[in-house]
Design a protein around this motif. Structure first.
Motif, mmCIF file in Angstrom:
data_model
loop_
_atom_site.group_PDB
_atom_site.id
_atom_site.type_symbol
_atom_site.label_atom_id
_atom_site.label_comp_id
_atom_site.label_asym_id
_atom_site.label_seq_id
_atom_site.Cartn_x
_atom_site.Cartn_y
_atom_site.Cartn_z
ATOM 1 N N UNK A 3 0.838 -1.198 0.000
ATOM 2 C CA UNK A 3 0.000 0.000 0.000
ATOM 3 C C UNK A 3 0.873 1.249 0.000
ATOM 4 N N UNK A 4 0.408 2.270 -0.692
ATOM 5 C CA UNK A 4 1.093 3.558 -0.731
ATOM 6 C C UNK A 4 0.401 4.576 0.170
ATOM 7 N N UNK A 5 -0.486 4.098 1.035
ATOM 8 C CA UNK A 5 -1.221 4.986 1.937
ATOM 9 C C UNK A 5 -0.267 5.667 2.909
ATOM 10 N N UNK A 6 -0.657 6.856 3.338
ATOM 11 C CA UNK A 6 0.142 7.604 4.305
ATOM 12 C C UNK A 6 -0.783 8.366 5.239
ATOM 13 N N UNK A 7 -0.199 8.947 6.270
ATOM 14 C CA UNK A 7 -0.994 9.664 7.262
ATOM 15 C C UNK A 7 -0.275 10.935 7.677
ATOM 16 N N UNK A 8 -1.024 12.018 7.770
ATOM 17 C CA UNK A 8 -0.513 13.269 8.313
ATOM 18 C C UNK A 8 -1.544 13.784 9.313
ATOM 19 N N UNK A 9 -1.122 14.014 10.522
ATOM 20 C CA UNK A 9 -1.981 14.560 11.580
ATOM 21 C C UNK A 9 -3.270 13.759 11.747
ATOM 22 N N UNK A 10 -3.143 12.445 11.687
ATOM 23 C CA UNK A 10 -4.297 11.586 11.897
ATOM 24 C C UNK A 10 -5.226 11.443 10.719
ATOM 25 N N UNK A 11 -4.873 12.078 9.606
ATOM 26 C CA UNK A 11 -5.696 11.978 8.396
ATOM 27 C C UNK A 11 -4.985 11.079 7.393
ATOM 28 N N UNK A 12 -5.736 10.157 6.811
ATOM 29 C CA UNK A 12 -5.169 9.140 5.944
ATOM 30 C C UNK A 12 -5.393 9.480 4.474
ATOM 31 N N UNK A 13 -4.348 9.225 3.678
ATOM 32 C CA UNK A 13 -4.402 9.407 2.236
ATOM 33 C C UNK A 13 -4.100 8.069 1.576
ATOM 34 N N UNK A 14 -4.886 7.714 0.563
ATOM 35 C CA UNK A 14 -4.718 6.413 -0.091
ATOM 36 C C UNK A 14 -3.403 6.310 -0.844
ATOM 37 N N UNK A 15 -2.855 7.445 -1.246
ATOM 38 C CA UNK A 15 -1.617 7.459 -2.015
ATOM 39 C C UNK A 15 -0.750 8.596 -1.481
ATOM 40 N N UNK A 16 0.541 8.364 -1.362
ATOM 41 C CA UNK A 16 1.447 9.375 -0.827
ATOM 42 C C UNK A 16 1.878 10.400 -1.877
ATOM 43 N N UNK A 17 1.384 10.271 -3.110
ATOM 44 C CA UNK A 17 1.758 11.181 -4.188
ATOM 45 C C UNK A 17 0.693 12.247 -4.402
ATOM 46 N N UNK A 18 1.148 13.469 -4.709
ATOM 47 C CA UNK A 18 0.228 14.543 -5.067
ATOM 48 C C UNK A 18 0.978 15.561 -5.916
ATOM 49 N N UNK A 19 0.269 16.563 -6.388
ATOM 50 C CA UNK A 19 0.900 17.633 -7.175
ATOM 51 C C UNK A 19 1.577 18.636 -6.259
ATOM 52 N N UNK A 20 2.444 19.440 -6.836
ATOM 53 C CA UNK A 20 3.033 20.583 -6.123
ATOM 54 C C UNK A 20 2.328 21.848 -6.569
ATOM 55 N N UNK A 21 2.109 22.770 -5.648
ATOM 56 C CA UNK A 21 1.427 24.020 -5.980
ATOM 57 C C UNK A 21 2.198 24.771 -7.056
ATOM 58 N N UNK A 22 1.469 25.276 -8.024
ATOM 59 C CA UNK A 22 2.086 26.058 -9.084
ATOM 60 C C UNK A 22 1.985 25.422 -10.442
ATOM 61 N N UNK A 23 1.740 24.093 -10.493
ATOM 62 C CA UNK A 23 1.742 23.382 -11.766
ATOM 63 C C UNK A 23 0.394 22.695 -11.978
ATOM 64 N N UNK A 24 -0.285 23.038 -13.064
ATOM 65 C CA UNK A 24 -1.555 22.385 -13.434
ATOM 66 C C UNK A 24 -2.558 22.356 -12.280
#
Length: 314
Positions: A3-24
């Protein structure tokens, strides 16, 4: 099962990948494509209080291993993005995304954060302290006293999950100094790094700079910046209190690059320059590559190797 799931501050994301602000991520169309992708979350274009056209063109130039840009924060204004994330929050309850803000003054940032604080938005806010491409405005992230002043004013009233986007640092003592300040505040995450500011690229045939703003000076992104990005992720991960998560950004071309960011301590990884070139399909490709690397090593989750980079002293 990997699984590529991750957690930040008790909130879970199914995938640890996302976009960076500024592009598309400037328009609703861009953001809806991110929602429909396999990215674990999205971040909006860094917003100013009102719509901003940005710097004159040409303001971005493609390079063999990255890009140089001096965009100047073109965006649709905070109301546009806040309305979008509120609607998304209503349509997809339980999901968490990132709303980025980047005022050109402390007053701008405080005004926008008051507006967000007073709204129904419950997601993460990324306060951009690293805008290297706005003429006449220095990066707050390089003035440590200013960083403390900003965060003191922000947390005097702001109570929702908030992180900061930082510029790259190039000296170990600077890691110590910025971490000492950040650890004094209830930050949810830090995003490291923004582009390496004020590089210069020349067209040798024309004997001319390749972008117009600032006499050709601009932020460098892409594969060029990965060693600096990894150093910053690692340097901050070793110094920040455990409750402050690291979002790693910089130099992501493939799954191995993501693996290295996580090995240095990143909980989530943002993709900027290469996402601009490939579009949302990049999240499928890199997810598959990262999963294959993890499976080959016997890892089933990113927590199996996050922050576990070895040194010759281990």
């Amino acid at each position: 099962m990997t699984t590529l799931a991750t957690e930040i501050a008790g909130r879970t994301f199914d995938n640890c990948l996302m976009n960076a602000a500024g592009v598309r991520c400037q328009s609703i169309a861009d953001l809806n494509k991110l929602i429909d992708s396999t990215a674990g979350a999205y971040v909006t274009k860094s917003a100013t209080p009102v719509k901003r056209a940005g710097n004159p063109s040409p303001r971005m130039h493609t390079l063999p291993k990255g890009s140089i840009n001096s965009m100047g924060l073109p965006n649709e204004g905070l109301d546009y993005y806040l309305d979008f994330v509120l609607q998304d929050q209503a349509n997809r309850p339980g999901t968490t995304n990132f709303l980025s803000v980047a005022g050109t003054s402390l007053e701008d940032n405080l005004s926008m954060l008051h507006q967000i604080q007073d709204s129904a938005y419950t997601g993460f806010v990324e306060l951009n302290l690293s805008c290297p491409n706005v003429p006449g405005h220095p990066q707050v992230g390089y003035d440590f006293d200013r960083v403390k002043t900003v965060l003191t004013a922000v947390f005097d009233f702001y109570t929702k999950p908030l992180g900061v986007k930082l510029p790259p640092y190039f000296d170990l003592v600077h890691f110590d100094q910025i971490a000492d300040i950040l650890n004094q505040f209830p930050l949810t995450f830090v995003n490291s790094i923004n582009s390496i500011g004020n590089g210069l690229v020349i067209d040798p045939h024309a004997e001319k700079v390749v972008i117009k703003p600032k006499g050709g000076f601009g932020g460098i992104g892409g594969a060029f910046v990965k060693p600096t990005a990894l150093a910053n992720v690692r340097g901050l991960a070793l110094r920040l209190k455990p409750e402050i998560a690291i979002v790693g950004t910089g130099g992501i071309l493939n799954g191995q690059d993501v693996f290295e960011h996580i090995l240095c301590g990143a909980s989530m990884v943002q993709i900027g320059t290469q996402f601009g070139y490939e579009g949302t399909q990049i999240f499928d490709r890199i997810s598959q590559e990262l999963t294959a690397i993890m499976a080959a090593k016997g890892y089933t989750s990113i927590n199996d190797f996050k922050g576990k980079l070895k040194t010759f002293d281990d």
